[in-house]
Design a protein around this motif. Structure first.
Motif, PDB file in Angstrom:
ATOM      1  N   TYR A  85      -0.929  -6.339   5.930  1.00  0.00           N
ATOM      2  CA  TYR A  85      -0.493  -5.981   4.579  1.00  0.00           C
ATOM      3  C   TYR A  85       0.405  -4.754   4.698  1.00  0.00           C
ATOM      4  O   TYR A  85       0.007  -3.742   5.278  1.00  0.00           O
ATOM      5  CB  TYR A  85      -1.711  -5.677   3.701  1.00  0.00           C
ATOM      6  N   LEU A  86       1.634  -4.873   4.185  1.00  0.00           N
ATOM      7  CA  LEU A  86       2.539  -3.720   4.171  1.00  0.00           C
ATOM      8  C   LEU A  86       2.055  -2.784   3.078  1.00  0.00           C
ATOM      9  O   LEU A  86       1.980  -3.180   1.915  1.00  0.00           O
ATOM     10  CB  LEU A  86       3.972  -4.171   3.884  1.00  0.00           C
ATOM     11  N   SER A  87       1.709  -1.556   3.456  1.00  0.00           N
ATOM     12  CA  SER A  87       1.119  -0.648   2.485  1.00  0.00           C
ATOM     13  C   SER A  87       1.418   0.799   2.858  1.00  0.00           C
ATOM     14  O   SER A  87       1.307   1.157   4.035  1.00  0.00           O
ATOM     15  CB  SER A  87      -0.404  -0.845   2.464  1.00  0.00           C
ATOM     16  N   GLN A  89      -0.497   2.984   2.527  1.00  0.00           N
ATOM     17  CA  GLN A  89      -1.789   3.522   2.962  1.00  0.00           C
ATOM     18  C   GLN A  89      -2.177   3.044   4.362  1.00  0.00           C
ATOM     19  O   GLN A  89      -3.266   3.351   4.846  1.00  0.00           O
ATOM     20  CB  GLN A  89      -2.872   3.129   1.951  1.00  0.00           C
ATOM     21  N   GLY A 112       3.377  -6.595  -0.814  1.00  0.00           N
ATOM     22  CA  GLY A 112       2.887  -6.274  -2.153  1.00  0.00           C
ATOM     23  C   GLY A 112       4.044  -5.982  -3.093  1.00  0.00           C
ATOM     24  O   GLY A 112       5.182  -5.767  -2.663  1.00  0.00           O
ATOM     25  N   TYR A 114       4.491  -4.278  -7.459  1.00  0.00           N
ATOM     26  CA  TYR A 114       3.820  -3.609  -8.588  1.00  0.00           C
ATOM     27  C   TYR A 114       2.899  -2.492  -8.057  1.00  0.00           C
ATOM     28  O   TYR A 114       3.323  -1.719  -7.214  1.00  0.00           O
ATOM     29  CB  TYR A 114       3.076  -4.626  -9.471  1.00  0.00           C
ATOM     30  N   GLU A 115       1.617  -2.475  -8.480  1.00  0.00           N
ATOM     31  CA  GLU A 115       0.688  -1.450  -7.969  1.00  0.00           C
ATOM     32  C   GLU A 115       0.080  -1.866  -6.629  1.00  0.00           C
ATOM     33  O   GLU A 115      -0.712  -1.129  -6.050  1.00  0.00           O
ATOM     34  CB  GLU A 115      -0.430  -1.188  -8.978  1.00  0.00           C
ATOM     35  N   SER A 131       2.221   1.028   7.348  1.00  0.00           N
ATOM     36  CA  SER A 131       3.128   1.775   6.467  1.00  0.00           C
ATOM     37  C   SER A 131       4.412   2.085   7.231  1.00  0.00           C
ATOM     38  O   SER A 131       4.370   2.367   8.424  1.00  0.00           O
ATOM     39  CB  SER A 131       2.461   3.089   6.055  1.00  0.00           C
ATOM     40  N   ILE A 132       5.548   2.057   6.534  1.00  0.00           N
ATOM     41  CA  ILE A 132       6.793   2.448   7.208  1.00  0.00           C
ATOM     42  C   ILE A 132       7.079   3.933   7.023  1.00  0.00           C
ATOM     43  O   ILE A 132       8.113   4.416   7.472  1.00  0.00           O
ATOM     44  CB  ILE A 132       8.002   1.602   6.744  1.00  0.00           C
ATOM     45  N   GLY A 133       6.189   4.681   6.393  1.00  0.00           N
ATOM     46  CA  GLY A 133       6.387   6.120   6.265  1.00  0.00           C
ATOM     47  C   GLY A 133       5.736   6.643   5.003  1.00  0.00           C
ATOM     48  O   GLY A 133       5.301   5.873   4.139  1.00  0.00           O
ATOM     49  N   PHE A 135       6.235   7.512   2.024  1.00  0.00           N
ATOM     50  CA  PHE A 135       6.971   7.394   0.771  1.00  0.00           C
ATOM     51  C   PHE A 135       6.652   6.002   0.234  1.00  0.00           C
ATOM     52  O   PHE A 135       6.093   5.170   0.952  1.00  0.00           O
ATOM     53  CB  PHE A 135       8.489   7.548   0.999  1.00  0.00           C
ATOM     54  N   VAL A 137       8.095   2.525  -1.570  1.00  0.00           N
ATOM     55  CA  VAL A 137       9.217   1.680  -2.003  1.00  0.00           C
ATOM     56  C   VAL A 137       8.667   0.645  -2.979  1.00  0.00           C
ATOM     57  O   VAL A 137       7.461   0.530  -3.177  1.00  0.00           O
ATOM     58  CB  VAL A 137       9.949   1.023  -0.810  1.00  0.00           C
ATOM     59  N   THR A 138       9.582  -0.110  -3.578  1.00  0.00           N
ATOM     60  CA  THR A 138       9.199  -0.977  -4.692  1.00  0.00           C
ATOM     61  C   THR A 138       8.370  -2.191  -4.261  1.00  0.00           C
ATOM     62  O   THR A 138       7.575  -2.711  -5.029  1.00  0.00           O
ATOM     63  CB  THR A 138      10.490  -1.460  -5.402  1.00  0.00           C
ATOM     64  N   GLY A 139       8.583  -2.645  -3.054  1.00  0.00           N
ATOM     65  CA  GLY A 139       7.856  -3.830  -2.598  1.00  0.00           C
ATOM     66  C   GLY A 139       7.737  -3.846  -1.096  1.00  0.00           C
ATOM     67  O   GLY A 139       8.390  -3.068  -0.390  1.00  0.00           O
TER      68      GLY A 139
HETATM   69  N1  SAM Z   1       0.447   1.876  -5.890  1.00  0.00           N
HETATM   70  C1  SAM Z   1       0.643   1.822  -4.477  1.00  0.00           C
HETATM   71  C2  SAM Z   1       0.159   3.115  -3.839  1.00  0.00           C
HETATM   72  O1  SAM Z   1       0.384   4.167  -4.434  1.00  0.00           O
HETATM   73  O2  SAM Z   1      -0.404   3.087  -2.722  1.00  0.00           O
HETATM   74  C3  SAM Z   1       2.120   1.586  -4.139  1.00  0.00           C
HETATM   75  C4  SAM Z   1       2.604   0.251  -4.577  1.00  0.00           C
HETATM   76  S1  SAM Z   1       4.310  -0.043  -4.127  1.00  0.00           S
HETATM   77  C5  SAM Z   1       5.165   0.327  -5.596  1.00  0.00           C
HETATM   78  C6  SAM Z   1       4.392  -1.803  -4.082  1.00  0.00           C
HETATM   79  C7  SAM Z   1       4.300  -2.413  -2.695  1.00  0.00           C
HETATM   80  O3  SAM Z   1       5.352  -1.944  -1.892  1.00  0.00           O
HETATM   81  C8  SAM Z   1       3.027  -2.128  -1.926  1.00  0.00           C
HETATM   82  O4  SAM Z   1       1.978  -2.985  -2.291  1.00  0.00           O
HETATM   83  C9  SAM Z   1       3.472  -2.351  -0.491  1.00  0.00           C
HETATM   84  O5  SAM Z   1       3.400  -3.732  -0.129  1.00  0.00           O
HETATM   85  C10 SAM Z   1       4.937  -1.931  -0.521  1.00  0.00           C
HETATM   86  N2  SAM Z   1       5.165  -0.566   0.005  1.00  0.00           N
HETATM   87  C11 SAM Z   1       5.532   0.515  -0.701  1.00  0.00           C
HETATM   88  N3  SAM Z   1       5.683   1.584   0.081  1.00  0.00           N
HETATM   89  C12 SAM Z   1       5.411   1.184   1.337  1.00  0.00           C
HETATM   90  C13 SAM Z   1       5.385   1.830   2.615  1.00  0.00           C
HETATM   91  N4  SAM Z   1       5.646   3.125   2.745  1.00  0.00           N
HETATM   92  N5  SAM Z   1       5.061   1.100   3.687  1.00  0.00           N
HETATM   93  C14 SAM Z   1       4.772  -0.222   3.590  1.00  0.00           C
HETATM   94  N6  SAM Z   1       4.768  -0.887   2.400  1.00  0.00           N
HETATM   95  C15 SAM Z   1       5.077  -0.203   1.303  1.00  0.00           C
END
Ligand code: SAM
Length: 225
Positions: A85-87, A89, A112, A114-115, A131-133, A135, A137-139
């Motif tokens: 899962y790209l996150s 976190q 992912g 949205y939230e 995580s890629i860092g 910060f 991003v939108t998705g």
């Molecule tokens: N509400 C989430 C949080 O604060 O942890 C962020 C949600 S982000 C707007 C939407 C999606 O973008 C996430 O579910 C994830 O899949 C992806 N995403 C955003 N930033 C990312 C990052 N730094 N690394 C990997 N995926 C990321």
């Protein structure tokens, strides 16, 4: 290597996959990228993939059922390969992680929006989070693309120069040395004479010194490691 990408926006991948090194790697059968639209695995008539969060608050959350349906239909239950899962976190993506993933025959990448996704997806389906860092991003689509790109560079045969990825920044713990190409002089700025010498030992030494000096100046933390 096979990448299975689970996303609500498969169309954003194609132009990048159809360019340069990734296109060549796909044409040569070194990588296969299958894009799966999570929306295709909804079962309601409006094909809904997200809903409001329990407990209130803004934003939407990606629903668990379409994600489970999509992943289990493609990768089986339990999944036959890691599902990442790209996150923001997750563990931070680095060269070491790219090399680790490049050894696998197949990975799933869950993007992912949205939230993010319902936590039960993370607890009961996902096997890794990246995580890629630090910060947001939108998705997850750009992060997934970054992983596919960086991992492909470590698949033997993907780069024109077989040593290419080995000299890249971070692979040997250093930033890479500087590069120059023609013309030899531009606006009075000359190419370092070592690179014009034809002396391979001298060039290798100059590059090593440059790599060390710029790592010390820009990323001293790498030297400590
Ligand atoms: N509400 C989430 C949080 O604060 O942890 C962020 C949600 S982000 C707007 C939407 C999606 O973008 C996430 O579910 C994830 O899949 C992806 N995403 C955003 N930033 C990312 C990052 N730094 N690394 C990997 N995926 C990321």
């Amino acid at each position: 290597m096979q990448f299975d990408v689970f996303t609500l926006f498969p169309e954003v991948f194609q132009p990048y996959l159809d360019s340069s090194i990734l296109q060549r790697a796909r044409e040569n059968g070194l990588i296969h990228v299958d894009l799966h639209n999570i929306r295709d695995w909804t079962t309601d008539k409006h094909h809904i993939t997200d809903d409001t969060p329990y407990g209130g608050g803004g934003g939407m959350v990606m629903k668990a059922p379409p994600i489970f349906n999509a992943v289990e239909a493609v990768l089986g239950a339990p999944p036959c390969c890691p599902l990442i899962y790209l996150s923001p976190q997750g563990r931070t993506f680095t060269t070491a992680v790219a090399r680790e993933l490049a050894l696998l025959p197949r990975i799933g990448l869950l993007c992912g929006r949205y939230e993010g996704v319902d936590e039960r997806v993370i607890e009961h389906l996902v096997t890794d989070q990246i995580s890629i860092g630090d910060f947001v991003v939108t998705g997850g689509e750009l992060p997934a693309m970054i992983i596919i790109d960086a991992v492909t560079r470590f698949i033997p045969g993907a780069l024109g120069d077989p040593q290419g990825a080995m000299n890249d920044s971070f692979t040997n713990g250093l930033l890479e040395y500087p590069h120059y190409t023609r013309p030899e002089e531009y606006r009075g700025w000359r190419v370092p004479p070592e690179l014009l010498s034809g002396n391979h030992a001298l060039i290798a030494r100059w590059r090593k010194e440059q790599a060390l000096a710029r790592t010390k100046a820009k990323r001293p933390d790498l030297l400590k490691k």
